[in-house]
Design an enzyme around this catalytic site. Structure first.
Site, PDB file in Angstrom:
ATOM      1  N   LYS A 161      30.949  61.754  32.162  1.00 29.22           N
ATOM      2  CA  LYS A 161      30.392  62.223  33.438  1.00 29.22           C
ATOM      3  C   LYS A 161      30.750  63.673  33.786  1.00 29.22           C
ATOM      4  O   LYS A 161      30.937  64.022  34.946  1.00 29.22           O
ATOM      5  CB  LYS A 161      30.832  61.287  34.577  1.00 29.22           C
ATOM      6  CG  LYS A 161      30.347  59.856  34.409  1.00 29.22           C
ATOM      7  CD  LYS A 161      30.754  58.963  35.556  1.00 29.22           C
ATOM      8  CE  LYS A 161      32.171  58.455  35.383  1.00 29.22           C
ATOM      9  NZ  LYS A 161      32.510  57.385  36.357  1.00 29.22           N
ATOM     10  N   ASP A 197      35.916  51.638  38.777  1.00 27.02           N
ATOM     11  CA  ASP A 197      35.045  51.332  39.918  1.00 27.02           C
ATOM     12  C   ASP A 197      34.295  50.014  39.745  1.00 27.02           C
ATOM     13  O   ASP A 197      34.033  49.298  40.710  1.00 27.02           O
ATOM     14  CB  ASP A 197      34.059  52.486  40.169  1.00 27.02           C
ATOM     15  CG  ASP A 197      33.321  52.929  38.917  1.00 27.02           C
ATOM     16  OD1 ASP A 197      33.564  52.371  37.836  1.00 27.02           O
ATOM     17  OD2 ASP A 197      32.501  53.863  39.024  1.00 27.02           O
TER      18      ASP A 197
END
Ligand code: ADP
Length: 448
Positions: A161, A197
């Site tokens: 990311k 997450d």
């Protein structure tokens, strides 16, 4: 709808090639299932064949709802870094949080700079909340592929990311964080849980709904986790004790890194990958998630424009520039709201688009969003089949899922098609990373 025709190439023809058939999705399910099984194997050779890491989280239980206490949580995983103070009671969870921006400079710096910044954020937050004298149990959501050594230590396998900070890969991120706080000598922490997450999302929805067995992220990146029986985890080296289950963090963003998705990747996907910071890695993620979807749509637009099928063959400077087509624009266009679509076009430098241009842009956004949603839904269908559930709730977090007007509908329709007769619910997670980290901490504390 106007019909376009230039030298044998049509908009419809170009878009048709990008659509996925039911057979394509079934093939994807078979491939990801094989990779998931191989990834869980006790045999190293077999594991190496898989592109899906299937990481053990050491989280063995979802919350019962009886957890209580005050917790700190950290959330690092994409666009922002957050520190949270969370109060858990049996019937409610209250949170107080501060969002700190995560700049490109920090993301691409080095371990010391990055973790010193995080430590400074924690210190200023606990002072602001006046809890600097308490060592509250802390849950750390770190949403990158981590090889967990225990619930409280884990080694970053590789950045994703857009993060590239040096000196973090192959290191224990909990140790890096503790060392940064030690350097400051102002506050010490007690980390009782390190999660990502996806697990946080599963835990936070699991607190409300006992039927939650899968967690899904559709934000900057994409990932999924689920509760697996220990007997299916060949690489589990601990005891097969109660509860005989553990959450597996699939890290499915890496699916296809072994070439298994090459049959379905388009020229656009290959271009996105080549231009990325991590070529050859996170192939599945690059076909789906928020960091890339807008860029894929842009590349399709550029291609059709170069063929004279869009914008009268005129490519503006902005349309020609990487990452200028935000994934948010895809949502704007898919909303069907003409004003929002015109605003997107204006932003790209097209002040007087024709109705035909608007129509073609809509089709492109729809085809690429639907493709992304179908790919993700087929991955979920494979998990549901693997765990053999006739009904389950999937906890979902991430802006792509939350803000895109049609993503959920596309996914539900694919899930219905791939899993006839099963009752699958997609449940929106409210702040899964923060709340979930605190719940992991709370569940861990109850054990002691
Ligand atoms: P993260 O995954 O980094 O924790 P988010 O869940 O907010 O954070 O996801 C950020 C991603 O969501 C970005 O890649 C961005 O492109 C995408 N995004 C932001 N707004 C929208 C929107 N309105 N529609 C679709 N995607 C969006």
């Amino acid at each position: 709808v106007r019909s376009y025709f230039t030298g044998g190439i049509t908009v419809e023809g170009q878009l048709e090639k990008l659509k996925l058939s039911r057979d394509d999705l079934i093939k994807e399910m078979e491939l990801i299932t094989a990779d998931m099984e191989n990834g869980l194997s006790g045999d190293e050779e077999t594991r190496r064949k898989s592109s899906v890491p299937m990481l053990i989280t050491f989280v063995r239980n979802t919350p019962t709802g009886a957890e209580t206490g005050d917790f700190l949580a950290l959330d690092l995983g994409g666009t922002n870094f957050r520190v949270l103070l969370i109060h858990i009671e049996p019937d409610q969870i209250t949170m107080d949080s501060r969002v700190m921006p995560m700049s490109k400079e920090l993301m691409t710096s080095d371990a010391e700079t990055l973790f010193d910044y995080i430590a400074d954020c924690i210190i200023s937050f606990v002072k602001e909340k006046n809890v600097q004298d308490k060592v509250l149990p802390l849950g750390f959501t770190f949403s990158f592929p981590v090889k967990m050594l225990s619930l409280t230590s884990g080694i970053l396998i590789k950045w994703t990311k857009g993060f590239t900070a040096t000196g973090v890969e192959n290191q224990d991120v909990v140790v890096l964080l503790k060392e940064a706080l030690d350097r400051k000598k102002e506050y010490s922490i007690n980390i009782v849980g390190l999660v990502n997450d996806t697990t946080g999302t599963l835990m936070s929805c699991g607190w409300e709904d006992q039927d939650v067995t899968i967690g899904l992220i559709l934000g900057t990146g994409t990932n999924a986790c689920y509760m697996e029986s220990l007997e299916n985890v060949g690489k589990w080296t601990g005891q097969i004790d109660e509860p005989k289950q553990v959450i597996i963090n699939t890290e499915w963003g890496a699916f296809g890194d072994n070439g298994s998705l090459d049959w379905v990747r388009s020229e656009y996907d290959k271009q996105v990958d080549e231009n990325s910071l991590n070529p050859g890695q996170q192939i599945f993620e690059k076909m789906i998630s928020g960091m890339y979807l807008g860029e894929i749509v842009r590349l399709v637009c550029v291609h059709l424009t170069s063929k004279g099928l869009l914008f009268g063959g005129v490519c503006t400077e902005k349309l020609g520039k990487r990452e200028e087509f935000l994934t948010k624009f895809v949502s704007d266009v898919e909303s069907g709201n003409r004003e929002r679509t015109l605003k997107v076009l204006e932003d790209l430098g097209y002040t007087q688009p024709s109705d035909g241009d608007i129509e073609v842009l809509k089709q492109i956004c729809q085809v690429m969003s639907e493709r992304a949603a179908c790919l993700a839904a087929a991955g979920l269908a494979a998990i549901v089949k693997k765990i053999g559930r006739s009904h389950c709730t999937i906890a979902v977090d991430g802006s792509l899922f939350k803000k895109h007007p049609k993503f959920k509908t596309y996914m539900e329709s694919t899930l219905g098609e791939l899993l006839p007769g099963k009752h699958i619910k997609l449940m929106l997670s409210e702040d899964g990373s923060g709340k979930g980290a605190a719940l992991v901490a709370a569940v861990a504390c109850q054990k002691h």
